[in-house]
Design a protein around this motif. Structure first.
Motif, PDB file in Angstrom:
ATOM      1  N   SER A  11      25.627  54.608  77.124  1.00 21.29           N
ATOM      2  CA  SER A  11      25.217  53.280  76.699  1.00 21.29           C
ATOM      3  C   SER A  11      23.940  53.353  75.886  1.00 21.29           C
ATOM      4  CB  SER A  11      25.005  52.369  77.912  1.00 21.29           C
ATOM      5  OG  SER A  11      26.159  52.306  78.708  1.00 21.29           O
ATOM      6  N   LYS A  12      23.619  52.205  75.312  1.00 22.96           N
ATOM      7  CA  LYS A  12      22.386  52.060  74.552  1.00 22.96           C
ATOM      8  C   LYS A  12      21.784  50.706  74.904  1.00 22.96           C
ATOM      9  CE  LYS A  12      20.654  52.989  69.899  1.00 22.96           C
ATOM     10  NZ  LYS A  12      21.044  53.327  68.505  1.00 22.96           N
ATOM     11  N   ILE A  13      20.490  50.702  75.197  1.00 21.17           N
ATOM     12  CA  ILE A  13      19.805  49.483  75.631  1.00 21.17           C
ATOM     13  C   ILE A  13      18.648  49.199  74.688  1.00 21.17           C
ATOM     14  CG2 ILE A  13      18.396  48.447  77.461  1.00 21.17           C
ATOM     15  CD1 ILE A  13      20.002  50.042  79.492  1.00 21.17           C
ATOM     16  N   LEU A  14      18.489  47.930  74.343  1.00 22.57           N
ATOM     17  CA  LEU A  14      17.340  47.468  73.575  1.00 22.57           C
ATOM     18  C   LEU A  14      16.497  46.554  74.454  1.00 22.57           C
ATOM     19  CD1 LEU A  14      15.729  46.934  70.907  1.00 22.57           C
ATOM     20  CD2 LEU A  14      17.334  45.053  70.482  1.00 22.57           C
ATOM     21  N   ALA A  51       7.186  42.909  70.319  1.00 27.30           N
ATOM     22  CA  ALA A  51       6.913  41.836  69.365  1.00 27.30           C
ATOM     23  C   ALA A  51       5.525  41.300  69.694  1.00 27.30           C
ATOM     24  CB  ALA A  51       7.971  40.744  69.475  1.00 27.30           C
ATOM     25  N   ASP A  52       4.538  41.718  68.916  1.00 26.22           N
ATOM     26  CA  ASP A  52       3.142  41.483  69.271  1.00 26.22           C
ATOM     27  C   ASP A  52       2.608  40.219  68.591  1.00 26.22           C
ATOM     28  OD1 ASP A  52       0.617  41.678  70.240  1.00 26.22           O
ATOM     29  OD2 ASP A  52       0.171  43.648  69.402  1.00 26.22           O
ATOM     30  N   ASN A  53       2.498  39.155  69.373  1.00 23.44           N
ATOM     31  CA  ASN A  53       1.977  37.869  68.907  1.00 23.44           C
ATOM     32  C   ASN A  53       0.457  37.759  69.034  1.00 23.44           C
ATOM     33  OD1 ASN A  53       4.350  36.504  68.120  1.00 23.44           O
ATOM     34  ND2 ASN A  53       4.804  35.879  70.219  1.00 23.44           N
ATOM     35  N   SER A  54      -0.199  38.807  69.494  1.00 19.15           N
ATOM     36  CA  SER A  54      -1.622  38.719  69.834  1.00 19.15           C
ATOM     37  C   SER A  54      -2.474  38.291  68.643  1.00 19.15           C
ATOM     38  CB  SER A  54      -2.117  40.075  70.349  1.00 19.15           C
ATOM     39  OG  SER A  54      -1.416  40.469  71.501  1.00 19.15           O
ATOM     40  N   LEU A  55      -3.510  37.527  68.945  1.00 16.69           N
ATOM     41  CA  LEU A  55      -4.411  37.062  67.891  1.00 16.69           C
ATOM     42  C   LEU A  55      -5.216  38.227  67.320  1.00 16.69           C
ATOM     43  CD1 LEU A  55      -5.675  33.738  69.531  1.00 16.69           C
ATOM     44  CD2 LEU A  55      -3.834  34.058  67.871  1.00 16.69           C
ATOM     45  N   VAL A  56      -5.686  39.094  68.196  1.00 22.71           N
ATOM     46  CA  VAL A  56      -6.388  40.313  67.786  1.00 22.71           C
ATOM     47  C   VAL A  56      -5.564  41.493  68.256  1.00 22.71           C
ATOM     48  CG1 VAL A  56      -8.502  41.658  67.953  1.00 22.71           C
ATOM     49  CG2 VAL A  56      -8.624  39.151  67.968  1.00 22.71           C
ATOM     50  N   LYS A  57      -5.035  42.244  67.303  1.00 16.94           N
ATOM     51  CA  LYS A  57      -4.122  43.329  67.635  1.00 16.94           C
ATOM     52  C   LYS A  57      -4.877  44.575  68.088  1.00 16.94           C
ATOM     53  CE  LYS A  57      -0.412  41.102  66.009  1.00 16.94           C
ATOM     54  NZ  LYS A  57      -0.956  39.780  65.642  1.00 16.94           N
ATOM     55  N   SER A  58      -4.337  45.251  69.088  1.00 17.26           N
ATOM     56  CA  SER A  58      -4.829  46.557  69.528  1.00 17.26           C
ATOM     57  C   SER A  58      -3.789  47.612  69.185  1.00 17.26           C
ATOM     58  CB  SER A  58      -5.087  46.569  71.044  1.00 17.26           C
ATOM     59  OG  SER A  58      -6.146  45.708  71.381  1.00 17.26           O
ATOM     60  N   GLU A  59      -4.261  48.787  68.838  1.00 18.06           N
ATOM     61  CA  GLU A  59      -3.338  49.871  68.506  1.00 18.06           C
ATOM     62  C   GLU A  59      -2.692  50.399  69.791  1.00 18.06           C
ATOM     63  OE1 GLU A  59      -3.231  54.163  66.150  1.00 18.06           O
ATOM     64  OE2 GLU A  59      -5.040  52.913  66.123  1.00 18.06           O
ATOM     65  N   ILE A  60      -1.397  50.579  69.730  1.00 13.25           N
ATOM     66  CA  ILE A  60      -0.644  51.081  70.881  1.00 13.25           C
ATOM     67  C   ILE A  60      -0.190  52.502  70.568  1.00 13.25           C
ATOM     68  CG2 ILE A  60       1.411  50.745  72.315  1.00 13.25           C
ATOM     69  CD1 ILE A  60       1.219  47.745  71.609  1.00 13.25           C
ATOM     70  N   ASP A  61      -0.517  53.416  71.454  1.00 10.38           N
ATOM     71  CA  ASP A  61      -0.168  54.824  71.258  1.00 10.38           C
ATOM     72  C   ASP A  61       1.312  55.038  71.593  1.00 10.38           C
ATOM     73  OD1 ASP A  61      -0.044  57.532  70.950  1.00 10.38           O
ATOM     74  OD2 ASP A  61      -1.280  57.999  72.716  1.00 10.38           O
ATOM     75  N   LYS A  62       2.134  55.134  70.564  1.00 13.33           N
ATOM     76  CA  LYS A  62       3.568  55.297  70.779  1.00 13.33           C
ATOM     77  C   LYS A  62       3.920  56.680  71.317  1.00 13.33           C
ATOM     78  CE  LYS A  62       4.848  54.042  66.596  1.00 13.33           C
ATOM     79  NZ  LYS A  62       5.735  53.632  65.484  1.00 13.33           N
ATOM     80  N   GLN A  63       3.011  57.645  71.153  1.00 10.81           N
ATOM     81  CA  GLN A  63       3.291  59.003  71.600  1.00 10.81           C
ATOM     82  C   GLN A  63       3.134  59.180  73.112  1.00 10.81           C
ATOM     83  OE1 GLN A  63       4.534  60.891  69.207  1.00 10.81           O
ATOM     84  NE2 GLN A  63       4.114  59.149  67.832  1.00 10.81           N
ATOM     85  N   SER A  64       2.643  58.139  73.790  1.00  8.69           N
ATOM     86  CA  SER A  64       2.444  58.240  75.240  1.00  8.69           C
ATOM     87  C   SER A  64       3.739  58.134  76.017  1.00  8.69           C
ATOM     88  CB  SER A  64       1.482  57.133  75.708  1.00  8.69           C
ATOM     89  OG  SER A  64       0.203  57.281  75.102  1.00  8.69           O
ATOM     90  N   TYR A  65       4.823  57.731  75.339  1.00 13.47           N
ATOM     91  CA  TYR A  65       6.089  57.484  76.018  1.00 13.47           C
ATOM     92  C   TYR A  65       7.143  58.424  75.466  1.00 13.47           C
ATOM     93  CZ  TYR A  65       3.203  53.464  76.951  1.00 13.47           C
ATOM     94  OH  TYR A  65       2.143  52.671  77.316  1.00 13.47           O
ATOM     95  N   HIS A  66       7.756  59.174  76.371  1.00 10.32           N
ATOM     96  CA  HIS A  66       8.654  60.262  75.961  1.00 10.32           C
ATOM     97  C   HIS A  66      10.124  59.962  76.253  1.00 10.32           C
ATOM     98  CE1 HIS A  66       4.952  62.534  75.450  1.00 10.32           C
ATOM     99  NE2 HIS A  66       4.638  62.270  76.714  1.00 10.32           N
ATOM    100  N   ASN A  67      10.393  58.981  77.073  1.00  9.68           N
ATOM    101  CA  ASN A  67      11.771  58.738  77.503  1.00  9.68           C
ATOM    102  C   ASN A  67      12.467  57.626  76.717  1.00  9.68           C
ATOM    103  OD1 ASN A  67      11.687  60.726  79.534  1.00  9.68           O
ATOM    104  ND2 ASN A  67      10.639  59.304  80.909  1.00  9.68           N
ATOM    105  N   PHE A  68      11.721  56.946  75.864  1.00  8.60           N
ATOM    106  CA  PHE A  68      12.327  55.915  75.031  1.00  8.60           C
ATOM    107  C   PHE A  68      11.606  55.852  73.680  1.00  8.60           C
ATOM    108  CE2 PHE A  68       9.063  53.766  77.565  1.00  8.60           C
ATOM    109  CZ  PHE A  68       8.341  53.072  76.612  1.00  8.60           C
ATOM    110  N   GLU A  69      12.279  55.259  72.715  1.00  7.54           N
ATOM    111  CA  GLU A  69      11.691  55.068  71.386  1.00  7.54           C
ATOM    112  C   GLU A  69      10.944  53.739  71.352  1.00  7.54           C
ATOM    113  OE1 GLU A  69      13.212  54.084  66.859  1.00  7.54           O
ATOM    114  OE2 GLU A  69      14.446  55.379  68.130  1.00  7.54           O
ATOM    115  N   LEU A  70       9.674  53.788  70.968  1.00  8.56           N
ATOM    116  CA  LEU A  70       8.838  52.595  70.958  1.00  8.56           C
ATOM    117  C   LEU A  70       8.532  52.168  69.529  1.00  8.56           C
ATOM    118  CD1 LEU A  70       7.107  50.480  72.418  1.00  8.56           C
ATOM    119  CD2 LEU A  70       5.242  52.168  72.470  1.00  8.56           C
TER     120      LEU A  70
END
Length: 277
Positions: A11-14, A51-70
């Motif tokens: 399967s594939k989950i979003l 889906a980042d609605n934040s007024l002031v955006k913070s950088e999110i480290d996508k490399q911290s997660y290995h089991n899914f695509e961020l």
């Protein structure tokens, strides 16, 4: 006993997580997804869009997660379904996913949540699943699912309640006591609408609604979705084997009660004229 049989399949989950100034909760949610994916015994690819609605955006480290695509989608504040539907309508081939989960970020998945979800063999006409939700704030299960369609008189009553702020304060007091005393069903059952913090939609939902639009900033999403199902003869089910934990009101708590009351009023007014008038 569950009405759904188990079936093992690839399967594939979003997962579409809508964030508004809640990065602490977002990181905890992403970590719970990381652990839930690692706990799956079934071959499954998981993609997560924030889906980042934040007024002031913070950088999110996508490399911290290995089991899914961020993936991160930076947006002006489009509201809950507004941001989620932006992802659905513009960024992904939605029909490739067995399940699409739309959620707030103030939740976490139990370790076996995705495993239990993938083991369900869902009839095609059942397109919305509502999970068992435990409130960490109130230390109780939150069973907010509705078994039946809301009658017209109650929709009109909701309009009155949310039009006057004092009525809403009184209504909120009785609502939490209703949750504390509501019966929790240990089995799968058909419902009219599920919880709004985590929508689990099957691929068959998008065969009927490949493009989505909800012109309301916040609230009323459960009724909106339930009415879409009703129009097409589709069904929603409460599935207690799929479990999440809920912090609750993290993003909305930043907006102020009077503004939230106004958003509720606008949502109920739209739903009344769209589905009840």
């Amino acid at each position: 006993m569950s009405r759904f049989k188990t079936k093992i399949m690839e399967s594939k989950i979003l997962i579409i997580a809508v964030n508004y100034n809640s990065y602490k909760e977002l990181y905890a949610y992403l970590q719970s997804i990381e652990e839930a994916v690692a706990n799956m015994a079934i071959d499954c690819e998981v993609e997560v869009y924030v889906a980042d609605n934040s007024l002031v955006k913070s950088e999110i480290d996508k490399q911290s997660y290995h089991n899914f695509e961020l993936n991160i989608v930076s947006l002006d504040n489009m509201g809950y379904f507004g941001a989620a539907f932006y992802v659905v309508n513009n960024l992904v081939c939605i029909d490739q996913y067995k399940y699409v989960i739309i959620s707030n970020v103030d939740i976490s998945l139990e370790r076996d949540c995705l495993q239990k979800l993938l083991c369900l063999n869902i009839p095609n006409h059942v397109v919305w699943l509502s999970p068992y939700r435990y409130s960490e704030k109130y230390d109780i299960p939150l069973c907010v699912e509705r078994d039946k369609r809301i009658p017209k008189w109650k929709i009109l009553l909701f309009l009155l309640v949310y039009k006057f702020y004092l009525f809403q304060i009184i209504q909120s007091y009785f609502t939490i006591h209703k949750y504390k005393n509501k019966r929790i069903y240990p089995f799968t059952k058909r419902i009219y609408s599920g919880c709004g913090s985590c929508f689990i939609l099957t691929s068959y939902f998008f065969k009927y609604y490949p493009k989505l639009s909800y012109p309301v900033f916040l609230y009323g999403e459960e009724i909106f979705l339930a009415e879409l199902l009703r129009e097409k003869g589709l069904e929603a089910y409460y599935v207690p084997s799929v479990k999440i934990r809920n912090i609750g009101s993290v993003s909305t708590g930043l907006l102020g009660k009077k503004k939230l009351c106004l958003y509720n009023y606008k949502a109920i007014k739209y739903l009344y004229y769209r589905f009840y008038k």
